[in-house]
Design a protein around this motif. Structure first.
Motif, PDB file in Angstrom:
ATOM      1  N   GLN A  65      14.288   2.189  -7.900  1.00 42.67           N
ATOM      2  CA  GLN A  65      14.841   2.315  -6.534  1.00 42.67           C
ATOM      3  C   GLN A  65      14.389   1.209  -5.675  1.00 42.67           C
ATOM      4  OE1 GLN A  65      16.712   5.400  -6.333  1.00 42.67           O
ATOM      5  NE2 GLN A  65      16.296   5.382  -8.585  1.00 42.67           N
ATOM      6  N   PRO A  66      15.171   0.907  -4.799  1.00 44.59           N
ATOM      7  CA  PRO A  66      14.815  -0.030  -3.710  1.00 44.59           C
ATOM      8  C   PRO A  66      13.556   0.408  -2.936  1.00 44.59           C
ATOM      9  CG  PRO A  66      17.236   0.347  -3.568  1.00 44.59           C
ATOM     10  CD  PRO A  66      16.551   1.431  -4.618  1.00 44.59           C
ATOM     11  N   TRP A  67      12.459  -0.297  -2.826  1.00 44.64           N
ATOM     12  CA  TRP A  67      11.324   0.107  -2.039  1.00 44.64           C
ATOM     13  C   TRP A  67      11.433   0.252  -0.617  1.00 44.64           C
ATOM     14  CZ3 TRP A  67       7.102  -2.782  -5.158  1.00 44.64           C
ATOM     15  CH2 TRP A  67       7.250  -2.409  -6.392  1.00 44.64           C
ATOM     16  N   PRO A  68      11.212   1.247   0.109  1.00 46.99           N
ATOM     17  CA  PRO A  68      11.225   1.387   1.551  1.00 46.99           C
ATOM     18  C   PRO A  68       9.938   0.514   2.276  1.00 46.99           C
ATOM     19  CG  PRO A  68      10.259   3.491   0.521  1.00 46.99           C
ATOM     20  CD  PRO A  68      10.688   2.584  -0.647  1.00 46.99           C
ATOM     21  N   TRP A  69      10.362   0.311   3.523  1.00 46.63           N
ATOM     22  CA  TRP A  69       9.359  -0.832   4.190  1.00 46.63           C
ATOM     23  C   TRP A  69       8.101  -0.211   4.228  1.00 46.63           C
ATOM     24  CZ3 TRP A  69       6.853   1.177   8.055  1.00 46.63           C
ATOM     25  CH2 TRP A  69       7.330   2.650   8.862  1.00 46.63           C
ATOM     26  N   TYR A  70       7.934   1.097   4.146  1.00 46.19           N
ATOM     27  CA  TYR A  70       6.589   1.413   4.477  1.00 46.19           C
ATOM     28  C   TYR A  70       5.450   1.429   2.946  1.00 46.19           C
ATOM     29  CZ  TYR A  70       8.944   5.710   3.047  1.00 46.19           C
ATOM     30  OH  TYR A  70       9.811   6.570   2.617  1.00 46.19           O
ATOM     31  N   VAL A  71       6.231   0.962   1.840  1.00 51.98           N
ATOM     32  CA  VAL A  71       5.656   0.592   0.777  1.00 51.98           C
ATOM     33  C   VAL A  71       5.277  -0.752   0.596  1.00 51.98           C
ATOM     34  CG1 VAL A  71       5.778   0.688  -1.874  1.00 51.98           C
ATOM     35  CG2 VAL A  71       6.576   2.651  -0.503  1.00 51.98           C
ATOM     36  N   ALA A  72       6.413  -1.390   0.815  1.00 52.56           N
ATOM     37  CA  ALA A  72       6.310  -3.135   0.888  1.00 52.56           C
ATOM     38  C   ALA A  72       5.206  -3.670   1.719  1.00 52.56           C
ATOM     39  CB  ALA A  72       7.832  -3.491   0.897  1.00 52.56           C
ATOM     40  N   GLY A  73       5.351  -3.162   3.000  1.00 50.32           N
ATOM     41  CA  GLY A  73       4.634  -3.742   4.206  1.00 50.32           C
ATOM     42  C   GLY A  73       3.089  -3.772   3.382  1.00 50.32           C
ATOM     43  N   PRO A  74       2.657  -2.542   3.480  1.00 55.22           N
ATOM     44  CA  PRO A  74       1.193  -2.223   3.088  1.00 55.22           C
ATOM     45  C   PRO A  74       0.929  -3.038   1.695  1.00 55.22           C
ATOM     46  CG  PRO A  74       2.096  -0.217   3.727  1.00 55.22           C
ATOM     47  CD  PRO A  74       3.191  -1.268   3.650  1.00 55.22           C
ATOM     48  N   LEU A  75       1.825  -3.043   0.788  1.00 55.27           N
ATOM     49  CA  LEU A  75       1.446  -3.803  -0.606  1.00 55.27           C
ATOM     50  C   LEU A  75       1.259  -5.438  -0.178  1.00 55.27           C
ATOM     51  CD1 LEU A  75       3.659  -2.139  -3.140  1.00 55.27           C
ATOM     52  CD2 LEU A  75       1.354  -2.046  -3.055  1.00 55.27           C
ATOM     53  N   GLN A  82      23.365  -3.745  -5.641  1.00 53.60           N
ATOM     54  CA  GLN A  82      23.963  -3.324  -4.274  1.00 53.60           C
ATOM     55  C   GLN A  82      22.530  -3.365  -3.140  1.00 53.60           C
ATOM     56  OE1 GLN A  82      27.244  -3.218  -3.517  1.00 53.60           O
ATOM     57  NE2 GLN A  82      26.697  -3.142  -1.382  1.00 53.60           N
ATOM     58  N   ILE A  83      22.681  -4.170  -1.976  1.00 55.75           N
ATOM     59  CA  ILE A  83      21.656  -4.265  -1.297  1.00 55.75           C
ATOM     60  C   ILE A  83      21.900  -3.331  -0.094  1.00 55.75           C
ATOM     61  CG2 ILE A  83      20.403  -5.706   0.486  1.00 55.75           C
ATOM     62  CD1 ILE A  83      19.981  -6.638  -2.446  1.00 55.75           C
ATOM     63  N   ALA A  84      21.012  -2.436   0.125  1.00 56.76           N
ATOM     64  CA  ALA A  84      21.221  -1.430   1.006  1.00 56.76           C
ATOM     65  C   ALA A  84      21.366  -1.744   2.753  1.00 56.76           C
ATOM     66  CB  ALA A  84      19.916  -0.138   0.866  1.00 56.76           C
ATOM     67  N   GLY A 105      25.022  -7.820  -4.410  1.00 61.07           N
ATOM     68  CA  GLY A 105      24.059  -9.095  -5.036  1.00 61.07           C
ATOM     69  C   GLY A 105      22.941  -9.531  -3.738  1.00 61.07           C
ATOM     70  N   TYR A 106      22.062 -10.313  -4.023  1.00 59.56           N
ATOM     71  CA  TYR A 106      20.987 -10.775  -2.867  1.00 59.56           C
ATOM     72  C   TYR A 106      21.647 -11.674  -2.044  1.00 59.56           C
ATOM     73  CZ  TYR A 106      17.132  -8.373  -4.654  1.00 59.56           C
ATOM     74  OH  TYR A 106      16.087  -6.881  -4.975  1.00 59.56           O
ATOM     75  N   LEU A 107      22.630 -12.331  -2.153  1.00 62.99           N
ATOM     76  CA  LEU A 107      23.122 -13.308  -1.352  1.00 62.99           C
ATOM     77  C   LEU A 107      24.600 -13.782  -1.519  1.00 62.99           C
ATOM     78  CD1 LEU A 107      22.966 -16.282  -3.594  1.00 62.99           C
ATOM     79  CD2 LEU A 107      20.713 -15.972  -2.999  1.00 62.99           C
ATOM     80  N   GLU A 164      13.851  -5.854  -1.118  1.00 58.65           N
ATOM     81  CA  GLU A 164      15.190  -6.653  -0.623  1.00 58.65           C
ATOM     82  C   GLU A 164      14.867  -7.759   0.558  1.00 58.65           C
ATOM     83  OE1 GLU A 164      17.763  -3.471   0.373  1.00 58.65           O
ATOM     84  OE2 GLU A 164      18.198  -2.927  -1.706  1.00 58.65           O
ATOM     85  N   VAL A 165      13.397  -8.110   0.678  1.00 56.42           N
ATOM     86  CA  VAL A 165      13.005  -9.147   1.631  1.00 56.42           C
ATOM     87  C   VAL A 165      13.683 -10.468   1.239  1.00 56.42           C
ATOM     88  CG1 VAL A 165      11.091 -10.120   2.635  1.00 56.42           C
ATOM     89  CG2 VAL A 165      11.168  -7.668   2.127  1.00 56.42           C
ATOM     90  N   THR A 166      13.863 -10.707  -0.017  1.00 59.62           N
ATOM     91  CA  THR A 166      14.483 -11.830  -0.357  1.00 59.62           C
ATOM     92  C   THR A 166      15.764 -11.903  -0.294  1.00 59.62           C
ATOM     93  OG1 THR A 166      14.602 -11.024  -2.747  1.00 59.62           O
ATOM     94  CG2 THR A 166      12.743 -12.333  -2.310  1.00 59.62           C
ATOM     95  N   SER A 167      16.643 -11.062   0.397  1.00 59.53           N
ATOM     96  CA  SER A 167      18.016 -10.944   0.418  1.00 59.53           C
ATOM     97  C   SER A 167      18.379 -11.700   1.695  1.00 59.53           C
ATOM     98  CB  SER A 167      18.571  -9.563   0.492  1.00 59.53           C
ATOM     99  OG  SER A 167      19.986  -9.575   0.726  1.00 59.53           O
ATOM    100  N   TRP A 168      19.433 -12.513   1.570  1.00 63.65           N
ATOM    101  CA  TRP A 168      20.072 -13.244   2.760  1.00 63.65           C
ATOM    102  C   TRP A 168      20.472 -12.234   3.497  1.00 63.65           C
ATOM    103  CZ3 TRP A 168      24.703 -13.271   4.845  1.00 63.65           C
ATOM    104  CH2 TRP A 168      24.987 -14.431   5.860  1.00 63.65           C
ATOM    105  N   TYR A 169      21.155 -11.171   3.044  1.00 63.35           N
ATOM    106  CA  TYR A 169      21.847 -10.139   3.931  1.00 63.35           C
ATOM    107  C   TYR A 169      20.628  -9.399   4.782  1.00 63.35           C
ATOM    108  CZ  TYR A 169      25.828 -10.670   0.860  1.00 63.35           C
ATOM    109  OH  TYR A 169      26.889 -11.229   0.020  1.00 63.35           O
ATOM    110  N   ARG A 170      19.780  -9.302   4.217  1.00 64.09           N
ATOM    111  CA  ARG A 170      18.633  -8.594   5.133  1.00 64.09           C
ATOM    112  C   ARG A 170      18.111  -9.449   6.240  1.00 64.09           C
ATOM    113  NH1 ARG A 170      18.142  -3.015   4.868  1.00 64.09           N
ATOM    114  NH2 ARG A 170      17.747  -2.249   2.834  1.00 64.09           N
TER     115      ARG A 170
END
Lengths: 190, 137
Positions: free
Chosen positions: A9-19, A89-91, A111-113, B21-27
């Motif tokens: 699953q995409p990781w929420p900010w409160y998981v990614a930031g502390p990591l 799909q980026i959320a 996609g990412y970009l 998704e921090v590496t996404s241009w969209y973000r």
């Protein structure tokens, strides 16, 4: 749900930031500092830039660990993309999708970009060429001028309560807002 | 072998930024349009825990794995270099959707064209070294 499905699953900010803070702390415990843009200089030095400019006449061997870290980043991106994804799909928010559709982008968040600007296809258009080549030049020039990027200033510097880093981050936002609100609309219309 | 720990931490960092998704241009576009809390949450919580972590390190006087006390050099001042340099980086950040770390992560994700962005960034760093003496700092 098994573990692989769970991390997919995409990781929420409160998981990614502390990591990210854990990554910074681990590097400090290893006796290093978290700052990625200095690698751009190290690569210049290894490529022989010291023959032309004294600034690059430094002992790059002390920076090898950081290049290894960046190699890890490449591998990490590969692993996450190929083994830990549930979809491409980026959320992003509906508002962002609407803004991008208004600029004429076909499938925002797929996609990412946007490939038409930042893929090989992008190099065949003026706007894509500007975004990739000038965008890259600005990142390299700007981070070395400011003495750090998002990792060195925004994460490490702010965590160490450094006023210079706060000023640099204000700069990051001035530049980002100018591009997003004034330059990208022109490039999208080209 | 002594470098393997940096490789592992780098791999973990690449996975975190990809999965969030921090590496996404969209973000990045979304962040500079203030249309979501996501990126602010990532950076904010990283700095929040980072402040706590560095305060603890300073208070406890612990040694690094290399056997010396952990010291963190203060960042150098010079308002002009920070503001002008920072702004130039920001211009590029919003164009490419990538800072120096994510550039490499995006390459690993399979977006091979990002080699062009990385090479441009390396040339950008070279141009800074070339022009450094003539720039305000």
């Amino acid at each position: 749900m098994n573990l692989i499905e769970y991390v997919s699953q995409p990781w929420p900010w409160y998981v990614a930031g502390p990591l990210i803070a854990v990554v910074m702390t681990l590097l400090l415990i290893f006796g290093k500092k978290f700052g990625i843009s200095s690698n751009l200089e190290t690569i210049c030095t290894i490529a022989g830039a010291g023959k032309f400019v004294d600034y690059f006449k430094v002992d790059w061997k002390k920076q090898v660990w950081n290049l290894v870290f960046v190699l890890g980043c490449v591998i990490g991106g590969y692993i996450a993309q190929n083994f830990l994804m549930s979809g491409d799909q980026i959320a992003i928010s509906d508002a962002t999708v609407d803004s991008l559709k208004a600029y004429g982008l076909a499938q925002p968040g797929q996609g990412y970009l946007p490939d038409q600007f930042l893929g090989w296809e992008g190099l065949t258009s003026m706007s894509g060429l500007i975004m990739m080549v000038f965008g890259g030049l600005f990142v390299g020039f700007g981070t070395r001028y400011a003495g750090g990027c998002t990792s060195g200033h925004a994460i490490s510097g702010l965590s160490n309560l450094q006023l210079p880093s706060l000023i640099a981050v204000v700069g990051f936002f001035i530049g980002g807002l100018i591009t997003t609100h004034f330059i990208l609309p022109i490039l999208f219309a080209l | 072998m002594k470098f393997i720990k940096y490789l592992l931490v780098g791999i973990v960092f690449g996975i975190i930024l990809t999965k969030a998704e921090v590496t996404s241009w969209y973000r990045i576009f979304e962040m500079f349009n203030f249309q979501s809390f996501h990126m602010y949450g990532v950076i904010g919580s990283a700095v929040g825990l980072g402040i706590l972590s560095i305060a603890l390190i300073k208070k406890s006087n612990i040694h690094s794995t290399e056997g010396v006390p952990i010291s963190i050099k203060p960042k150098e001042g010079g308002v002009l270099r920070l503001l002008i340099g920072g702004t130039i980086f920001g211009l590029g950040w919003a164009m490419t959707g990538a800072c120096p770390g994510p550039m490499f992560i995006i390459l690993g994700q399979g977006y091979s064209a990002f080699i062009v962005v990385i090479l441009s960034a390396i040339v950008g760093a070279f141009l800074y070294g070339l022009m450094k003496k003539r720039l305000p700092h």
